[in-house]
Enzyme design. Structure first.
Site, PDB file in Angstrom:
ATOM      1  N   ALA A  35    -106.675  16.255   6.490  1.00 19.20           N
ATOM      2  CA  ALA A  35    -106.466  14.833   6.787  1.00 19.20           C
ATOM      3  C   ALA A  35    -107.314  13.895   5.939  1.00 19.20           C
ATOM      4  O   ALA A  35    -107.033  12.701   5.896  1.00 19.20           O
ATOM      5  CB  ALA A  35    -106.710  14.587   8.276  1.00 19.20           C
ATOM      6  N   ILE A  72    -102.925  13.757  -0.175  1.00 18.93           N
ATOM      7  CA  ILE A  72    -101.588  13.558   0.417  1.00 18.93           C
ATOM      8  C   ILE A  72    -101.725  12.822   1.750  1.00 18.93           C
ATOM      9  O   ILE A  72    -101.004  11.847   2.024  1.00 18.93           O
ATOM     10  CB  ILE A  72    -100.863  14.911   0.611  1.00 18.93           C
ATOM     11  CG1 ILE A  72    -100.566  15.538  -0.749  1.00 18.93           C
ATOM     12  CG2 ILE A  72     -99.596  14.732   1.426  1.00 18.93           C
ATOM     13  CD1 ILE A  72     -99.948  16.913  -0.692  1.00 18.93           C
ATOM     14  N   ASN A  83     -99.755  24.580  -0.621  1.00 21.09           N
ATOM     15  CA  ASN A  83     -99.151  25.588  -1.503  1.00 21.09           C
ATOM     16  C   ASN A  83     -99.858  26.929  -1.505  1.00 21.09           C
ATOM     17  O   ASN A  83    -101.061  26.987  -1.289  1.00 21.09           O
ATOM     18  CB  ASN A  83     -99.143  25.043  -2.935  1.00 21.09           C
ATOM     19  CG  ASN A  83     -97.942  24.161  -3.183  1.00 21.09           C
ATOM     20  OD1 ASN A  83     -96.856  24.426  -2.707  1.00 21.09           O
ATOM     21  ND2 ASN A  83     -98.149  23.091  -3.947  1.00 21.09           N
ATOM     22  N   ASP A 141     -88.792  18.403  -4.411  1.00 21.34           N
ATOM     23  CA  ASP A 141     -87.959  18.930  -5.500  1.00 21.34           C
ATOM     24  C   ASP A 141     -86.554  18.325  -5.439  1.00 21.34           C
ATOM     25  O   ASP A 141     -85.961  17.989  -6.464  1.00 21.34           O
ATOM     26  CB  ASP A 141     -87.887  20.460  -5.394  1.00 21.34           C
ATOM     27  CG  ASP A 141     -89.265  21.069  -5.238  1.00 21.34           C
ATOM     28  OD1 ASP A 141     -90.040  21.022  -6.190  1.00 21.34           O
ATOM     29  OD2 ASP A 141     -89.582  21.556  -4.138  1.00 21.34           O
ATOM     30  N   HIS A 154     -90.516  26.945  -3.530  1.00 20.81           N
ATOM     31  CA  HIS A 154     -91.120  25.747  -4.158  1.00 20.81           C
ATOM     32  C   HIS A 154     -92.036  26.245  -5.276  1.00 20.81           C
ATOM     33  O   HIS A 154     -93.253  26.359  -5.110  1.00 20.81           O
ATOM     34  CB  HIS A 154     -91.891  24.941  -3.114  1.00 20.81           C
ATOM     35  CG  HIS A 154     -92.655  23.794  -3.717  1.00 20.81           C
ATOM     36  ND1 HIS A 154     -92.045  22.768  -4.411  1.00 20.81           N
ATOM     37  CD2 HIS A 154     -93.983  23.518  -3.760  1.00 20.81           C
ATOM     38  CE1 HIS A 154     -92.957  21.919  -4.835  1.00 20.81           C
ATOM     39  NE2 HIS A 154     -94.145  22.354  -4.465  1.00 20.81           N
TER      40      HIS A 154
HETATM   41  P1  NAD Z   1    -106.605  17.636  -1.526  1.00 18.95           P
HETATM   42  O1  NAD Z   1    -107.546  18.618  -2.108  1.00 18.95           O
HETATM   43  O2  NAD Z   1    -106.699  16.205  -1.919  1.00 18.95           O
HETATM   44  O3  NAD Z   1    -106.717  17.680   0.053  1.00 18.95           O
HETATM   45  C1  NAD Z   1    -106.665  18.861   0.753  1.00 18.95           C
HETATM   46  C2  NAD Z   1    -107.547  18.689   1.970  1.00 18.95           C
HETATM   47  O4  NAD Z   1    -107.407  19.855   2.768  1.00 18.95           O
HETATM   48  C3  NAD Z   1    -109.043  18.560   1.620  1.00 18.95           C
HETATM   49  O5  NAD Z   1    -109.563  17.381   2.194  1.00 18.95           O
HETATM   50  C4  NAD Z   1    -109.660  19.813   2.225  1.00 18.95           C
HETATM   51  O6  NAD Z   1    -110.978  19.602   2.718  1.00 18.95           O
HETATM   52  C5  NAD Z   1    -108.668  20.116   3.337  1.00 18.95           C
HETATM   53  N1  NAD Z   1    -108.697  21.497   3.805  1.00 18.95           N
HETATM   54  C6  NAD Z   1    -108.917  22.620   3.093  1.00 18.95           C
HETATM   55  N2  NAD Z   1    -108.918  23.690   3.899  1.00 18.95           N
HETATM   56  C7  NAD Z   1    -108.666  23.232   5.146  1.00 18.95           C
HETATM   57  C8  NAD Z   1    -108.559  23.844   6.406  1.00 18.95           C
HETATM   58  N3  NAD Z   1    -108.718  25.157   6.562  1.00 18.95           N
HETATM   59  N4  NAD Z   1    -108.308  23.074   7.485  1.00 18.95           N
HETATM   60  C9  NAD Z   1    -108.181  21.739   7.360  1.00 18.95           C
HETATM   61  N5  NAD Z   1    -108.305  21.096   6.189  1.00 18.95           N
HETATM   62  C10 NAD Z   1    -108.532  21.833   5.095  1.00 18.95           C
HETATM   63  O7  NAD Z   1    -105.144  18.197  -1.781  1.00 18.95           O
HETATM   64  P2  NAD Z   1    -103.755  17.417  -1.643  1.00 18.95           P
HETATM   65  O8  NAD Z   1    -103.432  16.760  -2.922  1.00 18.95           O
HETATM   66  O9  NAD Z   1    -103.740  16.623  -0.396  1.00 18.95           O
HETATM   67  O10 NAD Z   1    -102.750  18.678  -1.522  1.00 18.95           O
HETATM   68  C11 NAD Z   1    -102.770  19.507  -0.397  1.00 18.95           C
HETATM   69  C12 NAD Z   1    -101.867  20.708  -0.607  1.00 18.95           C
HETATM   70  O11 NAD Z   1    -100.507  20.299  -0.721  1.00 18.95           O
HETATM   71  C13 NAD Z   1    -102.157  21.499  -1.885  1.00 18.95           C
HETATM   72  O12 NAD Z   1    -102.080  22.888  -1.610  1.00 18.95           O
HETATM   73  C14 NAD Z   1    -101.030  21.087  -2.814  1.00 18.95           C
HETATM   74  O13 NAD Z   1    -100.777  22.037  -3.811  1.00 18.95           O
HETATM   75  C15 NAD Z   1     -99.898  20.971  -1.819  1.00 18.95           C
HETATM   76  N6  NAD Z   1     -98.737  20.216  -2.264  1.00 18.95           N
HETATM   77  C16 NAD Z   1     -97.507  20.683  -1.914  1.00 18.95           C
HETATM   78  C17 NAD Z   1     -96.361  20.011  -2.286  1.00 18.95           C
HETATM   79  C18 NAD Z   1     -94.997  20.530  -1.921  1.00 18.95           C
HETATM   80  O14 NAD Z   1     -93.996  19.977  -2.429  1.00 18.95           O
HETATM   81  N7  NAD Z   1     -94.851  21.520  -1.078  1.00 18.95           N
HETATM   82  C19 NAD Z   1     -96.468  18.821  -3.026  1.00 18.95           C
HETATM   83  C20 NAD Z   1     -97.738  18.368  -3.369  1.00 18.95           C
HETATM   84  C21 NAD Z   1     -98.866  19.078  -2.977  1.00 18.95           C
HETATM   85  C1  LMR Z   2     -95.743  19.528  -6.618  1.00 19.27           C
HETATM   86  O1  LMR Z   2     -94.652  20.065  -6.762  1.00 19.27           O
HETATM   87  O2  LMR Z   2     -95.999  18.410  -7.103  1.00 19.27           O
HETATM   88  C2  LMR Z   2     -96.805  20.207  -5.792  1.00 19.27           C
HETATM   89  O3  LMR Z   2     -96.375  21.456  -5.366  1.00 19.27           O
HETATM   90  C3  LMR Z   2     -98.116  20.282  -6.498  1.00 19.27           C
HETATM   91  C4  LMR Z   2     -98.106  21.297  -7.605  1.00 19.27           C
HETATM   92  O4  LMR Z   2     -98.981  22.166  -7.605  1.00 19.27           O
HETATM   93  O5  LMR Z   2     -97.248  21.231  -8.475  1.00 19.27           O
END
Ligand code: NAD
Ligand code: LMR
Length: 330
Positions: A12, A16, A131, A159, A187
């Protein structure tokens, strides 16, 4: 006034969440008449940063925000949750594939799956963004004993929206003209954006865009590699667009899908599925939400030889990821 819905968001204090939380609290995700309670989970070292986000949420005085819980204890965060949005996990860096994160992130979803089963509502829906989201979702699902497997989702909406934007630009139309766009599979860089069943202003996309070489080549590659391109440009992975896609997915899941259309979300593949997909993977498929809150996979789409090959390749990758985490899924 409706009873508040409890939405747990992990990670949180992350990037994101910084876009997502405010939009959930404004009512954009669950509706303009639906109060929400936000349960926010972070790791202990990020609790102070999370307090900053909580202060900003307070400072918005959102009429629909009925409460905020900020904690580093999963049992507290998932208590009575209706929606568990599992965002918290480490993002990849340039040069990595998302599956390279499994050894770091996979184990988080064991504990969170167990905590969800023990504390959230038995009817809760679990939506994984962190991810590699498909296989993290599989891990959470296997560890959430007693919860219905069909209540677990992972995100390919980003996507889908990327694919719509690329098709719209090529066709010279607004992206709202693109419908019936499905991402199949993982993904990851093997995902298959299915242009063969997509429509542009109601016509088959392949009739509007006749450049088959572009559709089979550059289009697919651009969508598959868009996350990496954003990391290269920003030095950070997508955040606002990821939050938008997360919000759109939940919106799609809680509202009936418009007649004739579908959307992309990853769900568990079951015995006898319409497209002969391997059973027991969290796979993106064309999905419709029904009026009673359930969802159905769209059956009867024509899958040509090109598509079959692409779908098989992405499913093979999901099977290999499942193998890699066999110690986490029992
Ligand atoms: P970020 O590093 O800015 O934030 C992640 C947060 O998660 C951090 O604040 C961290 O302290 C927290 N965290 C880590 N382990 C945790 C746990 N066990 N419990 C609770 N909180 C925890 O990263 P972000 O940019 O917010 O991205 C988050 C995830 O989303 C990444 O794995 C990223 O690759 C993924 N993502 C997925 C998609 C998709 O399309 N599926 C798109 C973008 C990002
Ligand atoms: C995305 O598709 O933007 C996210 O899954 C972040 C990444 O690692 O590409």
């Amino acid at each position: 006034m409706k009873t508040p819905v409890t939405v747990t968001v992990t990670g949180a204090a992350g990037n994101i969440a910084y876009s997502l939380l405010f939009r959930i609290a404004s009512g954009e995700m669950l509706g303009a008449d639906q109060p929400v309670i936000l349960n926010l989970l972070e790791i202990t070292p990020c609790l102070e940063k999370l307090q900053g986000t909580v202060m900003e949420l307070d400072d918005c005085a959102f009429p629909l925000l009925a409460g905020i819980v900020a904690t580093d204890e999963p049992a507290v965060a998932f208590k009575n949750a209706d929606w568990c949005m599992l965002v918290g996990s480490v993002p990849r860096k340039a040069g990595m594939e998302r599956k390279d994160l499994l050894s770091i992130n996979g184990k988080v979803f064991v504990g969170q799956g167990q905590a969800i089963a023990a504390n959230a509502k038995p009817t809760c829906k679990v939506f994984v963004v962190g991810n590699p989201c498909n296989t993290n979702c599989l891990i959470a699902m296997h560890n959430a004993t007693g919860l219905p497997k069909e209540n677990f989702f992972a995100m390919t909406m980003l996507d889908e929206l990327r694919a719509k934007s690329q098709l719209a630009a090529k066709a010279g139309v607004h992206s709202s003209e693109i419908t019936n766009m499905c991402i199949w599979g993982n993904h990851s860089a093997t995902q298959y954006p299915d242009f063969t069943n997509a429509k542009i202003a109601g016509k088959p996309a392949t009739q509007v865009i006749t450049d088959e070489e572009w559709l089979k080549g550059e289009f697919i590659a651009t969508v598959q590699q868009r996350g990496a391109a954003i990391i290269k440009a920003r030095g950070l992975s997508s955040a606002a667009s990821a939050a938008n896609a997360a919000l759109m997915t939940v919106k799609q899941l809680v509202n009936p899908t418009p007649e004739g259309d579908w959307f992309s979300v990853c769900t568990i593949t079951v015995e006898g599925n319409a497209y002969g997909l391997p059973v027991g993977i969290i796979c993106s498929q064309p999905t419709r939400s029904n009026a009673d809150g359930s969802y159905s996979i769209v059956e009867g789409l024509v899958i040509d030889a090109f598509s079959k090959e692409k779908i098989a390749a992405t499913c093979d990758e999901l099977l290999a990821e499942r193998c890699d985490v066999s110690n986490l899924i029992g």
